[in-house]
Write a protein that holds these residues in place. Structure first.
Motif, PDB file in Angstrom:
ATOM      1  N   ARG A 125       0.842  -1.232  -0.298  1.00  0.00           N
ATOM      2  CA  ARG A 125      -0.144   0.188  -0.174  1.00  0.00           C
ATOM      3  C   ARG A 125       1.082   1.166   0.169  1.00  0.00           C
ATOM      4  O   ARG A 125       2.033   0.734   0.877  1.00  0.00           O
ATOM      5  N   CYS A 164     -10.891   7.818  -7.268  1.00  0.00           N
ATOM      6  CA  CYS A 164     -10.819   9.181  -5.973  1.00  0.00           C
ATOM      7  C   CYS A 164     -11.481  10.306  -5.757  1.00  0.00           C
ATOM      8  O   CYS A 164     -11.503  10.996  -6.939  1.00  0.00           O
ATOM      9  N   ASP A 209      -4.731  12.996  -2.174  1.00  0.00           N
ATOM     10  CA  ASP A 209      -4.468  13.206  -0.654  1.00  0.00           C
ATOM     11  C   ASP A 209      -3.674  12.126  -0.233  1.00  0.00           C
ATOM     12  O   ASP A 209      -3.832  11.283   0.489  1.00  0.00           O
ATOM     13  N   LYS A 226      -9.561  13.394  -6.330  1.00  0.00           N
ATOM     14  CA  LYS A 226      -9.272  14.013  -8.291  1.00  0.00           C
ATOM     15  C   LYS A 226      -9.661  15.209  -8.585  1.00  0.00           C
ATOM     16  O   LYS A 226     -10.738  15.896  -7.926  1.00  0.00           O
ATOM     17  N   HIS A 236      -4.584   8.890   2.492  1.00  0.00           N
ATOM     18  CA  HIS A 236      -5.319   7.834   3.121  1.00  0.00           C
ATOM     19  C   HIS A 236      -4.412   7.104   1.670  1.00  0.00           C
ATOM     20  O   HIS A 236      -3.680   7.721   1.182  1.00  0.00           O
ATOM     21  N   THR A 237      -4.584   5.585   1.383  1.00  0.00           N
ATOM     22  CA  THR A 237      -3.661   4.836   0.930  1.00  0.00           C
ATOM     23  C   THR A 237      -4.989   4.471   0.276  1.00  0.00           C
ATOM     24  O   THR A 237      -5.400   4.380  -0.043  1.00  0.00           O
ATOM     25  N   CYS A 238      -3.798   3.591  -0.772  1.00  0.00           N
ATOM     26  CA  CYS A 238      -4.001   2.341  -1.832  1.00  0.00           C
ATOM     27  C   CYS A 238      -3.261   1.346  -1.797  1.00  0.00           C
ATOM     28  O   CYS A 238      -2.520   1.575  -1.492  1.00  0.00           O
ATOM     29  N   LEU A 296      -3.487   1.737  -8.720  1.00  0.00           N
ATOM     30  CA  LEU A 296      -2.989   2.839  -8.165  1.00  0.00           C
ATOM     31  C   LEU A 296      -3.739   3.843  -9.413  1.00  0.00           C
ATOM     32  O   LEU A 296      -4.642   4.371  -9.152  1.00  0.00           O
ATOM     33  N   HIS A 302      -7.781   3.369  -8.555  1.00  0.00           N
ATOM     34  CA  HIS A 302      -8.271   4.024  -7.661  1.00  0.00           C
ATOM     35  C   HIS A 302      -8.368   5.493  -8.069  1.00  0.00           C
ATOM     36  O   HIS A 302      -9.129   6.756  -7.655  1.00  0.00           O
ATOM     37  N   LEU A 303      -6.885   5.997  -8.563  1.00  0.00           N
ATOM     38  CA  LEU A 303      -7.135   7.591  -9.131  1.00  0.00           C
ATOM     39  C   LEU A 303      -8.215   7.950  -9.394  1.00  0.00           C
ATOM     40  O   LEU A 303      -8.989   9.060  -9.815  1.00  0.00           O
ATOM     41  N   CYS A 309      -1.735   7.912  -1.742  1.00  0.00           N
ATOM     42  CA  CYS A 309      -2.234   8.949  -2.521  1.00  0.00           C
ATOM     43  C   CYS A 309      -1.370   9.917  -2.705  1.00  0.00           C
ATOM     44  O   CYS A 309      -1.816  10.892  -1.909  1.00  0.00           O
TER      45      CYS A 309
END
Length: 360
Positions: free
Chosen positions: A59, A82, A65, A85, A68-70, A75, A78-79, A62
């Motif tokens: 992980r 998110c 931001d 964004k 938080h994580t991903c 990735l 997620h982007l 991000c």
């Protein structure tokens, strides 16, 4: 029983991340063999996930931001979704177009304990006099209902909180019907729509009247799950949701507004100065030539109002109230809802006694 087999139940292991703000460790459980939960696994990346074999479990923070994580291998996906964004460039967004004259001296918190009692009493005296002389006789209380919610309100499984909101929605729709605001060729704009419960019932009321030429526009700056407008037929293009801060919204530039003959503004529990932003947004839209047929608003959180966007500044100056008086009043409004100071158990016991006495 044969034998004395010991069965040891494995207790769930909790995350080892220390939450500084809460002065305790994270209480989320972790997978077997892990030390951190999914959100805090980035704390353990350098120790446990440096090798390529564990890339699927790695992980990272991000890039949009850092709060938080991903998963590293997800990735790209997620982007795209998110919440942090950047918004796409659209013609109906203009920074602070409805914010009024931005004042950096706006008071964010109102600590009345630091204000002299003499000044508090002076403001209270002003407010009482203005209310009695100017406002009192102009207030009219109306509570209405609408037939579209009768079946929903009759459901026994709903508690007091749900019924309260349904009754408020029913009253809003009842007032719209009384003032002939449920009409064709109209766009109903719900500011601060949240999950869209008010817009849902407005849309149902329009279907019931066969006003198929009308539309519903939901404006909300946050991204909510379980939105009620998802239960409506969006294929017709009559129900539109846009993500925008009311302060930045040019209503006349939204396509669905241009296709409508009339506009009706709606709010339900629009928080603090968002009400002022919505009023200024509608006024700016009216100045472009669009017909604002009516506005139905239910306010909340007056303590979060700010002087800069406040649309009643001229009235305040007319009746002798200042910006400092405004800030004190915003601090005082919480007195109406701050409770009795008694414990929850005491209040519940008092309610039980009242209900019991009412039976006899």
């Amino acid at each position: 029983m044969e034998g004395n087999t010991d069965v040891t139940e494995s207790k769930p292991t909790h995350c080892k991340h220390f939450v500084t703000r809460k002065k305790r460790y994270c209480r989320m459980t972790v997978k077997e063999g892990e030390q951190y939960c999914g959100e805090h696994q980035s704390e353990d990346i350098s120790k446990n996930h440096d090798d390529d074999n564990n890339e699927s479990q790695k992980r990272i923070v991000c890039p949009l931001d850092p709060k938080h994580t991903c998963y590293a291998n997800k990735l790209k996906k997620h982007l795209k979704k998110c919440n942090a964004k950047p918004a796409d460039t659209v013609p109906y967004i203009h920074k602070n177009i409805n914010a009024g004259k931005v004042d950096e001296t706006n008071v964010k918190t109102r600590n009345l304990s630091s204000i002299p009692i003499e000044y508090l009493l002076e403001v209270i005296s002003k407010v009482n006099k203005i209310h009695n002389d100017t406002i009192k006789n102009s207030l009219i209380e109306k509570v209405r209902t609408h037939v579209i919610l009768e079946e929903e309100l009759s459901k026994p499984e709903y508690g007091n909180s749900t019924r309260k909101h349904l009754l408020q929605t029913s009253s809003i729709l009842g007032l719209m019907k009384e003032y002939n605001l449920l009409q064709p060729e109209t766009c109903y704009v719900e500011f601060g729509a949240g999950k869209g419960k008010l817009s849902f019932w407005v849309s149902k009321a329009l279907e019931n009247l066969e006003h198929l030429s009308s539309s519903v526009l939901l404006v909300e700056r946050a991204s909510h799950r379980h939105k009620h407008d998802n239960k409506l037929d969006k294929t017709t293009g009559h129900v539109i949701r846009i993500r925008a801060d009311i302060a930045n919204l040019i209503l006349s530039e939204v396509d669905i507004i241009g296709k409508s003959k009339h506009v009706v503004g709606l709010t339900k529990h629009l928080c603090g100065d968002a009400t002022d932003l919505a009023l200024r947004c509608l006024t700016n839209c009216q100045e472009t030539g669009k017909d604002i047929a009516g506005v139905v608003m239910a306010f909340c959180c007056h303590h979060r109002c700010q002087w800069s966007p406040y649309v009643g500044q001229a009235f305040f100056q007319e009746v002798g109230l200042t910006k400092s008086d405004f800030d004190v009043m915003c601090g005082m409004v919480s007195w109406a809802v701050c409770g009795t100071g008694k414990s929850r158990e005491h209040r519940q016991q008092s309610e039980m006694n009242i209900n019991q006495n009412a039976r006899y």
